[in-house]
Design a protein around this motif. Structure first.
Motif, PDB file in Angstrom:
ATOM      1  N   CYS A 195       9.907   5.048  -3.965  1.00 39.03           N
ATOM      2  CA  CYS A 195      11.067   4.356  -3.451  1.00 39.03           C
ATOM      3  C   CYS A 195      12.010   4.026  -4.271  1.00 39.03           C
ATOM      4  O   CYS A 195      11.989   3.258  -4.982  1.00 39.03           O
ATOM      5  N   GLY A 230      12.031   3.846   4.639  1.00 40.11           N
ATOM      6  CA  GLY A 230      10.675   4.030   4.460  1.00 40.11           C
ATOM      7  C   GLY A 230       9.839   3.799   5.572  1.00 40.11           C
ATOM      8  O   GLY A 230      10.123   3.144   6.527  1.00 40.11           O
ATOM      9  N   MET A 236       9.534   7.245   1.486  1.00 40.77           N
ATOM     10  CA  MET A 236      10.985   7.244   1.728  1.00 40.77           C
ATOM     11  C   MET A 236      11.387   8.341   2.351  1.00 40.77           C
ATOM     12  O   MET A 236      11.089   9.374   1.779  1.00 40.77           O
TER      13      MET A 236
END
Length: 289
Positions: A195, A230, A236
């Motif tokens: 992420c 996400g 993500m």
């Protein structure tokens, strides 16, 4: 089963290739490899494949995936099947969209069967999502014959390719019931296991939820914005800048035996959701639910 051990790139400069083109390249490569093997394959004994009827498949169903309670209430008021990846929105009327992967103590991510689930009087119903990448009749029938009530075709297929799957299913299995097509929504361009938002803000993955309370985008050199969000596992996802709209193809799809359709909502307000669903479903809404 094929395995790629090395790939050589001959590039004059740095570039970017959309995941849709990579998927198309993969499909074309697999078809050529399969064709080459078939020409040289000598079976130990002759045999024929047993084709099964899609006993679990459904017909005439609209599915709407929602992200907010406002969208959910509008969709339910119109009588469609509703699903959400937000567990807080799931109940007896709203099924759950499973995450694309699961966290595991020894492996950071474990892929899951991409599907939606909903409990009913007969147990748990499973609906195949686009992550299955259904691109031919055999793949569609495989999942349907193993308990799924419907499977979504690959969002990258053309109208002709989608119709060809339905026709082939009718030829081989006697029905194209259970085949489902996305007619409106944003497609995922890619899924990132790490992420970047968590890395940028120094938050703890799985405890952050920044992307669910604020809007984050990637911006290309032309200024086009691609939304980032996400899932429950902090994988993500990067979405297209514009929603695809294939609602003008619905009539042709129905003529060729496809009667299950998917609408994926994103950031539409309640008013926009009502306007959109009314336009798509129209006067024939009650006839196809």
């Amino acid at each position: 089963v094929f395995a790629i051990y090395t790939i050589e790139f001959d590039l004059d400069s740095r570039g970017f290739m959309p995941v849709s083109q990579l998927n198309q390249l993969r499909r074309e490569t697999l078809l050529k490899l399969d064709d080459a093997l078939s020409k040289n394959f000598v079976p130990y004994q002759s045999g024929t494949e047993t084709y099964k009827t899609n006993t679990n498949a459904v017909l005439n169903r609209w599915i709407v995936t929602v992200k907010t309670n406002e969208q959910k209430q509008v969709a339910l008021s119109m009588g469609v099947r509703v699903f959400s990846e937000n567990p807080d929105l799931t109940d007896e009327q709203t099924g759950l969209v499973l995450p694309r992967a699961e966290h595991h103590p020894t492996a950071h991510f474990i892929p899951t069967i991409a599907s939606h689930i909903q409990a009913n009087s007969n147990g748990v119903e499973r609906i195949g999502d686009f992550g299955l990448n259904i691109a031919n009749a055999r793949a569609a029938n495989y999942y349907l014959s193993h308990g799924m009530s419907s499977v979504l075709t690959s969002v990258e297929l053309s109208l002709k390719q989608t119709v060809d799957i339905a026709v082939k299913m009718q030829e081989l299995y006697g029905s194209s019931a259970g085949l489902e097509v996305l007619v409106y929504g944003k497609r995922e361009l890619m899924v990132m296991r790490s992420c970047p938002i968590s890395a940028l803000y120094g938050t703890i993955p799985m405890r952050c939820s920044l992307c669910h309370h604020r809007s984050f985008h990637l911006v290309d050199r032309k200024g086009v914005r691609y939304r980032m969000e996400g899932d429950a596992t902090c994988a993500m996802r990067i979405y297209e800048s514009q929603s695809i709209d294939k609602t003008d193809e619905i009539a042709i799809l129905k003529e060729n035996g496809i009667t299950n359709f998917r609408i994926n909502l994103d950031q539409e307000t309640g008013w926009q959701t009502e306007k959109l669903l009314t336009r798509i479903l129209g006067d024939s809404m009650k006839k196809v639910l």
